[in-house]
Write an enzyme that holds these catalytic residues in place. Structure first.
Site, short mmCIF file in Angstrom:
data_model
loop_
_atom_site.label_atom_id
_atom_site.label_comp_id
_atom_site.label_asym_id
_atom_site.label_seq_id
_atom_site.Cartn_x
_atom_site.Cartn_y
_atom_site.Cartn_z
N TYR A 89 -9.17 0.28 3.74
CA TYR A 89 -8.43 0.21 4.99
C TYR A 89 -7.81 1.54 5.37
O TYR A 89 -7.49 2.35 4.50
CB TYR A 89 -7.32 -0.84 4.83
CG TYR A 89 -7.14 -1.71 6.04
CD1 TYR A 89 -8.19 -2.47 6.54
CD2 TYR A 89 -5.92 -1.78 6.68
CE1 TYR A 89 -8.02 -3.27 7.65
CE2 TYR A 89 -5.74 -2.58 7.80
CZ TYR A 89 -6.80 -3.33 8.28
OH TYR A 89 -6.62 -4.12 9.37
N ASP B 260 0.81 -1.22 0.00
CA ASP B 260 0.00 0.00 0.00
C ASP B 260 0.84 1.27 0.00
O ASP B 260 0.37 2.33 -0.39
CB ASP B 260 -0.95 0.00 1.21
CG ASP B 260 -2.06 -1.02 1.04
OD1 ASP B 260 -2.32 -1.43 -0.10
OD2 ASP B 260 -2.67 -1.41 2.04
CU LIG Z 1 -5.61 -7.02 8.66
#
Ligand SMILES: [Cu+2]
Length: 650
Positions: free
Chosen positions: A395, A314
């Site tokens: 996320y 990421d």
């Molecule tokens: Cu996780």
């Protein structure tokens, strides 16, 4: 929630002379972008991956005096729409001169959010995708489909060759504000060329094996508009500093208690701390030249359907900095806050309130009661927090550096947001995950981060010493079976310094300066405590494992090299692997009593829990740097005794 902000930078003049480590300003970024546009003349096809400060050599930074003219250099990575490869280069922003350029023909640029947002519409229009929905009886809900592209890695497949490819996963809303991650459309994927927006392939596992996993339809939400019941609010807990905060901020320089450092930021790593030092008795002592989270990877453990591809970087593929949030006073940040804004390249924009700086009470610092005199001495501690939060798809990663009065440096990564969900037959999550809600599976995975700690404990020349505790065998040296002792071993070369955490030895590492001694004649140092070690399970030679080899060891040490910044390499997107730490350290350079960089891999081992759904309370991991013989004695013995006048009995 009242949306109140306190911008501290817009309208505030930039310094007349930037410090050599100041991030590029909005004006400098625009200037660099103009130089790139003019020089390359690619018109509408120009895509900017990175424009970033080219950090000057350390001797230039160390010799800098305020106001002295400095050279400002922008480094850049750019690419041309529809063309493979990335051009890297550097422009002198003063003279406008192109100082250096190179073409990386196999490199794929990081993925920009602007590109991602174009994908959903394209996939929805594809007749193969529509046919897959029709087969599932979902075609009339086409508008409610949510299509998240994920990076694909390198599996050696023909379809990946010579292209920038993303693999889409599909979820759906059941009404406009609905949390779509509670409704995975399992087994349906689209591989898309992100440069040309061509749908290369629609992968439908329903068609392949006829095992249709229905979409779980129960709405599971977290949005304040949709929740119907709230617990009683807690009693107010206000953090008030009537005389203002204890820190001082001058542009990007922060001074607090005995600490000083500079705040930096870039599109890839996000928050960076520079030149961290501690002053005692009028003497400033350097500790760390530069600290950042330089890479991260989330390897997933399931080989099923297209989930084997899930191995995402990421930071290196998307960018923590580019995806950083604007923080909200009283929500993200509590107390008396100083915000730093950040400037982002590409379509240039300012992330207001991007970095939060504030103080927190940190409980007890030290205490002793003399039982004979009944005299009590107690001091309270506080800490300085420097933080930022990035959203990557489903996320959130919230990044916190803590400086303590007693010389401790701590780091915490708080993982929150929504877990990656997949569909399953209710009650049958399979072997590679847990059912977090009926028909929704969370696959086993890890989040492994790599901190790049450019150390300069009491000066540039440092050595890492491995510290292991060993019990002696019972015998003449250990007749009572109680004997255990500490054994120290310097790590002299790069290959020798690829080390793993070892619980059986209570292992830690001391970063020492062999040329600086404390009052008992021992080298001064800081110890690195691996408080969140992660045992890797991805095979190091697998397609995913070789791209993220940095997770195979918790410690790596390299001699400082200006272009060795990213542990999985500069170009991670679709990389074949082996770049970065595993490649540099093959040279087996000396890391003894020289300018070293310590790389620490740490993270979260994550089999999702039902409690992680539909939105995950923060799961925390991190590490600690503790002074270890750096000071001659307790450095906070001089804390003044205070009694908090506002405290009262309930
Ligand atoms: Cu996780």
């Amino acid at each position: 929630m009242e949306m109140k902000t306190c911008h501290t930078q817009p309208g505030r003049p930039r310094p007349a002379f930037p410090h050599p480590l100041d991030p590029l300003s909005a004006a400098e970024l625009r200037h660099a972008a103009g130089l790139i546009r003019t020089h390359f003349n690619w018109g509408e096809d120009l895509r900017v991956e990175t424009i970033d400060l080219d950090e000057p050599p350390k001797d230039v930074v160390r010799a800098y005096t305020e106001g002295a003219p400095i050279q400002r250099i922008a480094r850049f990575n750019i690419y041309r729409r529809g063309v493979m490869g990335v051009v890297s280069g550097k422009f002198d922003l003063g003279t406008g001169e192109l100082l250096w350029q190179t073409f990386n023909e196999d490199a794929r640029a990081m993925v920009a959010i602007e590109e991602v947002l174009l994908i959903e519409k394209t996939v929805k229009e594809d007749p193969r995708f529509q046919e897959a929905l029709r087969r599932r009886g979902l075609l009339n809900e086409l508008d409610l489909m949510c299509i998240d592209p994920w990076t694909v890695g390198d599996f050696g497949q023909l379809i990946e060759q010579g292209r920038r490819v993303l693999n889409c996963f599909v979820w759906m809303r059941t009404f406009p504000l609905d949390n779509y991650y509670a409704h995975p459309v399992e087994g349906l994927h689209a591989l898309i060329d992100v440069s040309t927006l061509e749908v290369l392939k629609v992968e439908d596992h329903f068609e392949m094996d006829g095992d249709y996993i229905p979409v779980p339809r129960t709405p599971l939400n977290y949005d304040v508009e949709l929740l119907t019941a709230f617990r009683q609010p807690s009693a107010p807990l206000d953090v008030v500093q009537p005389d203002g905060p204890g820190f001082r901020v001058e542009c990007n320089k922060v001074t607090w208690e005995n600490w000083d450092f500079r705040v930096g930021f870039n599109g890839r790593e996000g928050l960076v701390l520079y030149t961290i030092g501690y002053t005692q008795d009028g003497r400033r002592r350097p500790i760390m030249y530069r600290a950042s989270i330089a890479e991260m990877v989330v390897p997933y453990g399931t080989p099923e359907r297209s989930h084997y591809r899930k191995n995402v970087f990421d930071s290196g593929e998307i960018g923590f900095g580019r995806m950083a949030n604007s923080l909200t006073l009283g929500c993200d940040c509590l107390g008396v806050i100083h915000y730093f804004d950040a400037e982002i390249f590409g379509a240039p924009r300012t992330i207001e309130n991007c970095i939060c700086l504030h103080e927190e009470d940190a409980g007890l610092s030290w205490k002793h009661t003399d039982v004979r005199t009944q005299r009590v001495d107690v001091r309270r501690a506080r800490r300085l927090v420097i933080s930022s939060i990035s959203t990557i798809g489903n996320y959130e990663y919230a990044s916190y550096w803590y400086l303590h009065q007693d010389g401790r440096i701590e780091y915490e990564m708080k993982a929150t947001g929504i877990i990656n969900t997949a569909g399953c037959h209710p009650g049958q999550p399979g072997r590679f995950g847990t059912e977090v809600a009926p028909g929704i599976v969370g696959h086993i995975h890890q989040h492994v981060f790599c901190a790049r700690l450019d150390m300069e404990v009491d000066g540039p020349n440092n050595t890492v010493v491995e510290c292991d505790t060993r019990a002696l065998p019972i015998g003449p040296d250990n007749p009572h079976g109680n004997a255990f002792l500490m054994e120290e071993r310097p790590l002299r070369s790069e290959l020798e310094a690829q080390r793993d955490y070892d619980f059986s030895k209570m292992r830690y590492w001391r970063i020492i300066n062999p040329g600086a001694k404390n009052w008992i004649g021992r080298s001064t140092g800081f110890k690195l405590e691996a408080t969140s070690p992660v045992q890797p399970f991805t095979h190091p030679d697998s397609p995913s494992g070789r791209r993220g080899r940095f997770i195979q060891h918790q410690l790596w040490v390299t001699p400082f090299a200006v272009d060795e910044r990213f542990p999985a390499g500069e170009f991670v997107n679709q990389s074949e692997g082996g770049q970065g730490l595993p490649s540099w350290t093959q040279a087996n350079r000396s890391v003894e009593n020289t300018d070293i960089v310590v790389w620490h891999s740490f993270g979260v081992h994550h089999l999702p829990r039902p409690e992680d759904h539909p939105v995950q309370p923060c799961v925390v991991c991190g590490f600690r740097l503790m002074p270890s013989g750096f000071f001659d004695q307790n450095p906070v013995i001089d804390l003044p005794p205070t009694t908090n006048a506002k405290s009262c009995c309930a």
